[in-house]
Design an enzyme around this catalytic site. Sequence first.
Site, PDB file in Angstrom:
ATOM      1  CG  PHE A 144      -2.236   0.690   1.003  1.00  0.00           C
ATOM      2  CD1 PHE A 144      -2.949   0.550  -0.185  1.00  0.00           C
ATOM      3  CD2 PHE A 144      -2.764   1.504   1.995  1.00  0.00           C
ATOM      4  CE1 PHE A 144      -4.147   1.218  -0.372  1.00  0.00           C
ATOM      5  CE2 PHE A 144      -3.968   2.171   1.822  1.00  0.00           C
ATOM      6  CZ  PHE A 144      -4.671   2.029   0.627  1.00  0.00           C
ATOM      7  CE  LYS A 187      10.867  -2.245 -11.719  1.00  0.00           C
ATOM      8  NZ  LYS A 187       9.826  -1.252 -11.602  1.00  0.00           N
ATOM      9  CE  LYS A 206      10.570   0.104 -15.324  1.00  0.00           C
ATOM     10  NZ  LYS A 206      10.763   1.558 -15.306  1.00  0.00           N
TER      11      LYS A 206
HETATM   12  N1  LIG Z   1       6.037   4.159  -8.172  1.00  0.00           N
HETATM   13  C1  LIG Z   1       5.961   3.961  -9.473  1.00  0.00           C
HETATM   14  O1  LIG Z   1       5.781   4.908 -10.220  1.00  0.00           O
HETATM   15  C2  LIG Z   1       6.083   2.588 -10.050  1.00  0.00           C
HETATM   16  C3  LIG Z   1       5.938   2.416 -11.429  1.00  0.00           C
HETATM   17  C4  LIG Z   1       6.004   1.131 -11.974  1.00  0.00           C
HETATM   18  C5  LIG Z   1       6.229   0.043 -11.139  1.00  0.00           C
HETATM   19  N2  LIG Z   1       6.403   0.241  -9.802  1.00  0.00           N
HETATM   20  C6  LIG Z   1       6.610  -0.932  -8.933  1.00  0.00           C
HETATM   21  O2  LIG Z   1       5.449  -1.102  -8.156  1.00  0.00           O
HETATM   22  C7  LIG Z   1       5.784  -1.610  -6.870  1.00  0.00           C
HETATM   23  C8  LIG Z   1       5.270  -0.659  -5.818  1.00  0.00           C
HETATM   24  O3  LIG Z   1       5.864   0.600  -6.006  1.00  0.00           O
HETATM   25  P1  LIG Z   1       5.585   1.793  -5.024  1.00  0.00           P
HETATM   26  O4  LIG Z   1       6.155   3.013  -5.674  1.00  0.00           O
HETATM   27  O5  LIG Z   1       4.175   1.787  -4.632  1.00  0.00           O
HETATM   28  O6  LIG Z   1       6.521   1.386  -3.785  1.00  0.00           O
HETATM   29  P2  LIG Z   1       6.396   1.897  -2.280  1.00  0.00           P
HETATM   30  O7  LIG Z   1       5.778   3.250  -2.278  1.00  0.00           O
HETATM   31  O8  LIG Z   1       7.705   1.673  -1.675  1.00  0.00           O
HETATM   32  O9  LIG Z   1       5.327   0.892  -1.660  1.00  0.00           O
HETATM   33  C9  LIG Z   1       5.590  -0.440  -1.394  1.00  0.00           C
HETATM   34  C10 LIG Z   1       4.515  -0.956  -0.488  1.00  0.00           C
HETATM   35  O10 LIG Z   1       4.723  -2.337  -0.273  1.00  0.00           O
HETATM   36  C11 LIG Z   1       4.625  -2.563   1.140  1.00  0.00           C
HETATM   37  N3  LIG Z   1       5.315  -3.781   1.497  1.00  0.00           N
HETATM   38  C12 LIG Z   1       6.628  -4.031   1.695  1.00  0.00           C
HETATM   39  N4  LIG Z   1       6.807  -5.306   2.041  1.00  0.00           N
HETATM   40  C13 LIG Z   1       5.578  -5.869   2.096  1.00  0.00           C
HETATM   41  C14 LIG Z   1       5.086  -7.148   2.417  1.00  0.00           C
HETATM   42  N5  LIG Z   1       5.915  -8.149   2.754  1.00  0.00           N
HETATM   43  N6  LIG Z   1       3.747  -7.357   2.366  1.00  0.00           N
HETATM   44  C15 LIG Z   1       2.911  -6.370   2.020  1.00  0.00           C
HETATM   45  N7  LIG Z   1       3.322  -5.152   1.718  1.00  0.00           N
HETATM   46  C16 LIG Z   1       4.643  -4.902   1.739  1.00  0.00           C
HETATM   47  C17 LIG Z   1       5.177  -1.324   1.775  1.00  0.00           C
HETATM   48  O11 LIG Z   1       4.731  -1.263   3.106  1.00  0.00           O
HETATM   49  P3  LIG Z   1       4.951  -0.001   4.044  1.00  0.00           P
HETATM   50  O12 LIG Z   1       3.937   1.015   3.572  1.00  0.00           O
HETATM   51  O13 LIG Z   1       4.634  -0.529   5.383  1.00  0.00           O
HETATM   52  O14 LIG Z   1       6.372   0.422   3.862  1.00  0.00           O
HETATM   53  C18 LIG Z   1       4.535  -0.278   0.883  1.00  0.00           C
HETATM   54  O15 LIG Z   1       3.219  -0.032   1.260  1.00  0.00           O
HETATM   55  C19 LIG Z   1       7.291  -1.751  -6.866  1.00  0.00           C
HETATM   56  O16 LIG Z   1       7.615  -3.091  -7.134  1.00  0.00           O
HETATM   57  C20 LIG Z   1       7.752  -0.836  -7.960  1.00  0.00           C
HETATM   58  O17 LIG Z   1       8.949  -1.282  -8.554  1.00  0.00           O
HETATM   59  C21 LIG Z   1       6.322   1.492  -9.253  1.00  0.00           C
END
Ligand SMILES: NC(=O)c1ccc[n+]([C@@H]2O[C@H](COP(=O)([O-])OP(=O)(O)OC[C@H]3O[C@@H](n4cnc5c(N)ncnc54)[C@H](OP(=O)(O)O)[C@@H]3O)[C@@H](O)[C@H]2O)c1
Lengths: 164, 330
Positions: free
Chosen positions: B8, B117, B217
């Site tokens: 989240f 990824k 990617k």
């Molecule tokens: N941001 C982008 O623009 C973007 C674009 C394309 C792809 N992605 C990919 O999408 C994914 C999420 O990106 P994001 O930007 O949303 O990352 P983020 O803001 O760091 O969020 C990651 C979330 O995963 C949670 N998490 C970590 N370990 C976990 C577990 N074991 N069980 C459940 N939740 C867990 C974290 O919890 P906490 O809140 O407690 O820390 C956080 O809520 C990544 O793999 C990233 O590479 C991101």
Amino acid sequence: MINLTMVVELEDKPGQLIKVLEPISKLGGNVVSVTHRRDEVTPLGRIPVRIAVQIDESKMDRLLREIEGRGIIVRSFNRVRHAVATSLLLIGHIIHTDLRETVDAIDKTGFAEVVEMRIVMPELNKPSTAFIKVSAVNEEKLKESVEILKGVCKSKGIKVIEPL
Amino acid sequence: MRIAIVGFGSVGRGVAKVLIEKRSYLRNLIGDYRVVAVTDSKGGVYDENGLDLRKVLEIKRRKGSLPEEITSIEVVRDLDFDVCIEVTPTNVESGEPGLTHIRECLKRGIDVVTSNKGPLVVAFRELMDLAEKNDARLMFEATVGGAMPVIKLAKVDLAGNEIISVKGILNGTCNYILSRMEKELLPYEMILEEAKELGIAERDPTYDVEGIDAGAKLVIIANALMGLNAKFEDVERVGISDLTPEAFKVALENGYTIRLIAEANREYLRVSPRLIPLNHPLAIYGTLNALEIETDLAGEVFVIGKGAGSVETASAIISDLICLKSLRCS
Ligand SMILES: NC(=O)c1ccc[n+]([C@@H]2O[C@H](COP(=O)([O-])OP(=O)(O)OC[C@H]3O[C@@H](n4cnc5c(N)ncnc54)[C@H](OP(=O)(O)O)[C@@H]3O)[C@@H](O)[C@H]2O)c1
């Protein structure tokens, strides 16, 4: 296959061009382009025609003989050594001796050469940049020469930025 | 449709917002839906009758973490639902924690939509086979180009084409740094600092500037679209940190710029800075992503768009979700 360009002078009447094209195809060559230079008509009323051909290297001399044998005036007949070229950027501590060796590595292949080179040296001890243009007889050889260049640069710790 | 959101952060919350704001619009496309569980690294909440997502967002915003009612593992192993939106952090070495989450869901025949990824880089074939065996589907549009359509563009809209090669810009952070270096002719370190201040680069930018993100990617695209079985180690990788203002200057004088290009064909997978003619469509500016797809029938197809962002990435996830429900995509 090598690339040739020739300029022949043709009389301004039908059936002339075929006299040049026939021997090319007989010898297995490809006609790449034909351009008539109508605005450069000779005093005797002949039209210069520029023809680019790809042909097996061993057939080059025979082609010239065959065309001339048909009474065609061949004004020029040149092998185009380098049909394709590419530019690369080298970044690193490129010093003079390095550079000569790098250029030599390409030039001594016989199928490619460094045709252009610009080097920019910023402050002392900072990496310099060289823009170099390599040309080769065909795409495959060009690729090969880029690989050679990359190998030399790698051994010298010079970074190569390849074109797309 | 019963949905669980695992992770989240930026993307997970973006998806939640879209699911709230576009409810009536989406209902026409995927039928009635409810989110039955949301988890983060510390805990999670669930309600079989559907959570109030506004409240969940509010709790996460206020407290930073969700209450410890349920863990991600419990959700994927035991809870009853139809689609898992897996959006935990990427780890390209182990694939975890996403790999376990996705495996558990697929084993149970639960469809998965992910932006993560890691699991796809580490275990692409295994996961695809697992999905097929259990009659589940794994959708991953968001893993490769953020909002920019790539996977479904190739698989659905270009169906019937063989994908011969791909070349593109798959990391917005690098592209931002390089386009600023081109414009300002300033050193890499200075532009990197600027990018950090703007929140475009992470405090530890290794993942982006060393080409790891773009490489991950590229592996997914090569495997998904070109039928390869590539691993992350197969990517030849050169980062952007050695580039100098002089390099840009010399390139510009000769009609070129420099961009970090990810390229895959039958011979190699490579992420490296390349000379790009200034009038080439890949000479793009800012944080945009772009991809040139070479096909046997359609020739070259070019896409450009936002490669990251909360709602932008949610766009790709939502489109996958709709795809799960539509015949056109199957
Ligand atoms: N941001 C982008 O623009 C973007 C674009 C394309 C792809 N992605 C990919 O999408 C994914 C999420 O990106 P994001 O930007 O949303 O990352 P983020 O803001 O760091 O969020 C990651 C979330 O995963 C949670 N998490 C970590 N370990 C976990 C577990 N074991 N069980 C459940 N939740 C867990 C974290 O919890 P906490 O809140 O407690 O820390 C956080 O809520 C990544 O793999 C990233 O590479 C991101």
